[in-house]
Motif scaffolding. Sequence first.
Motif, short mmCIF file in Angstrom:
data_model
loop_
_atom_site.label_atom_id
_atom_site.label_comp_id
_atom_site.label_asym_id
_atom_site.label_seq_id
_atom_site.Cartn_x
_atom_site.Cartn_y
_atom_site.Cartn_z
N THR A 55 2.71 -4.76 -7.48
CA THR A 55 2.47 -3.85 -5.74
C THR A 55 0.74 -5.19 -5.48
O THR A 55 0.38 -6.08 -5.78
CB THR A 55 1.55 -2.12 -5.94
N ASP A 56 0.70 -4.74 -4.53
CA ASP A 56 -0.60 -5.73 -4.17
C ASP A 56 -1.76 -5.03 -3.55
O ASP A 56 -1.51 -3.52 -2.86
CB ASP A 56 -0.42 -6.40 -3.35
N ALA A 57 -2.53 -5.85 -3.53
CA ALA A 57 -4.23 -5.15 -3.24
C ALA A 57 -4.22 -4.50 -1.33
O ALA A 57 -4.35 -3.52 -1.81
CB ALA A 57 -5.21 -6.06 -3.69
N VAL A 76 -1.95 -1.43 -1.57
CA VAL A 76 -3.11 -0.18 -2.20
C VAL A 76 -4.04 -0.04 -1.46
O VAL A 76 -4.14 1.35 -0.68
CB VAL A 76 -3.56 -0.55 -3.65
N LEU A 97 -2.72 2.48 1.80
CA LEU A 97 -2.47 3.28 0.70
C LEU A 97 -3.69 4.34 0.35
O LEU A 97 -3.94 6.03 1.23
CB LEU A 97 -1.78 3.86 -0.82
N LEU A 98 -4.31 3.66 -0.19
CA LEU A 98 -6.01 4.64 -0.30
C LEU A 98 -6.50 5.04 0.77
O LEU A 98 -6.69 5.82 0.49
CB LEU A 98 -6.59 3.89 -0.93
N ARG A 150 -5.27 6.29 3.19
CA ARG A 150 -4.14 7.64 3.73
C ARG A 150 -4.56 8.30 2.71
O ARG A 150 -5.04 9.86 3.51
CB ARG A 150 -2.82 6.87 3.78
N ALA A 151 -5.06 8.08 1.36
CA ALA A 151 -4.99 8.68 1.20
C ALA A 151 -6.69 10.20 0.56
O ALA A 151 -6.37 10.80 0.20
CB ALA A 151 -4.33 8.65 -0.20
N THR A 152 -7.14 8.58 0.03
CA THR A 152 -8.30 9.57 0.32
C THR A 152 -9.64 8.58 1.39
O THR A 152 -10.60 9.65 1.25
CB THR A 152 -9.27 8.18 -0.63
N PRO A 165 -9.90 10.47 4.54
CA PRO A 165 -10.47 11.04 4.94
C PRO A 165 -11.93 12.29 4.60
O PRO A 165 -12.50 12.58 5.01
CB PRO A 165 -9.05 12.46 5.30
#
Lengths: 198, 267
Positions: free
Chosen positions: A9-11, A14, A17-18, A20-22, A24
């Motif tokens: 994967t690539d930075a 990631v 994704l981060l 969206r997942a973190t 907030p």
Amino acid sequence: MTDRSVSWTDAESVARLLARATAPRRVAAAFARVASVTRSVRPPAVARPSTPPPRVTAPEPQLVVVAPPEPIPVPKLVHLSENPSDRLDTLMAWTLDHQPCTGAFVADDNGLTLAAHGISEAHVSLVGPLLSALMGVRTIPGIDATAGALWLGNNMMSWVEARTERGAFCLGAVGAEPLSTEALNQLKEALEVTVRDL
Amino acid sequence: MTLSIAFASLKGGVGKTTTALNCAYAFARRGSRTLLVDTDPQGAIGLSLDGVGDRAGLAASVGNSEAALAGVVKTRLPELKILPMGMVDAMDVDSFSQIARESDALKRIVERSQQEYDVVLFDTPAGLGGMTRLALEAVDSVVAVAQCEPLALRSLPRLLELLAQLRESGSDCSLLGVVGNMSSFRDAVVLASLEELWGLYRDQVFETAVPRDSMFLQASRAGVPLGLLSRRPPGVAAVFDSLVAEIEARLGIVEGGKDDGPIRLVD
């Protein structure tokens, strides 16, 4: 093959994704120290037609239309000019076009207005003290505190910060609701693109 | 307010149960009233701890929200209690997950822990469906457990994608951080994986990486957390004190309260 990464994967992926997942949580953590607003302000993903929220005035039906459950893709900000003034104007227009706000501004870390539309000077003057106050917040491990929102009494000022070698710049947006984390990330990216190499 | 944390990974065998168990022990040792909940229908916690595997646990009360905490087991540490899974027949795993979903079993556990516990930790099964997804929907925070090897790294974005989608559909869960497990500086692939984990996930990666150490096998054989392997616990047990201190810091628990502060060594 030897150059291929271990994770395949690539930075950039990631980082998206981060965000969206973190993001907030991080925004909310900083946010909680600035205003008494919690994550409950996030719009529910599933509409609840049987219990319309008790809003004060008429714009309620419009809000439902403007904020559908499925997010509308926001185009990335593209600058065609190297002129700082043009770039700031483009950023203002992009913000007002693509974010749910009625006003926007760009200021430096001294609170000096670089561009503004649809807001009062008093709003911009908050930026200097706000960024100073957040210096202390950033000493807490794991707290980024480069974005947040502030309740101004009648509306919310959401802001993001971008730091460059020439100091910090702040992009603020004023509207009825605080911007979502996704919107803050979009603003941040747009601001960074704008002030890069200014 | 009770904090709820799930330890999760798409890939199996990365050390979720070991991490959750030893973190629970460390939380309790640091003074937090801690409940460790096994959400793995295979009963991973019960398989890891001597004296727990034959308890009734969650399986016996899953459809009864009033009795959500009925199967809680006390431990040697007053601050640490465990809700094991109990026995779930392999043929009933799917229906167990379905009953757990219909009864909101894991959310009920969190709700009913508000008075009695400071922290509720969920050990989850491998994968992102069934009980894992229920746990993610029930908690505030998620610790992604990533073994320092290629497959675990490649599967990590899948967990993040699920977390993102859950958030976007109204869930409160959020990634608290990524812990690198079974690290080693002597194996080139493991080292490259650890470096890439740091490079890609940056400040989301806990500073504390859990090393590969034979003491884990010793503790597993004895069926105890590392801290209870002997009167003088192995040095690697301290890794979880460090990891929990980081978790506490990220959750904003930086002090023990207004009465906390330096304690004189000599009166």
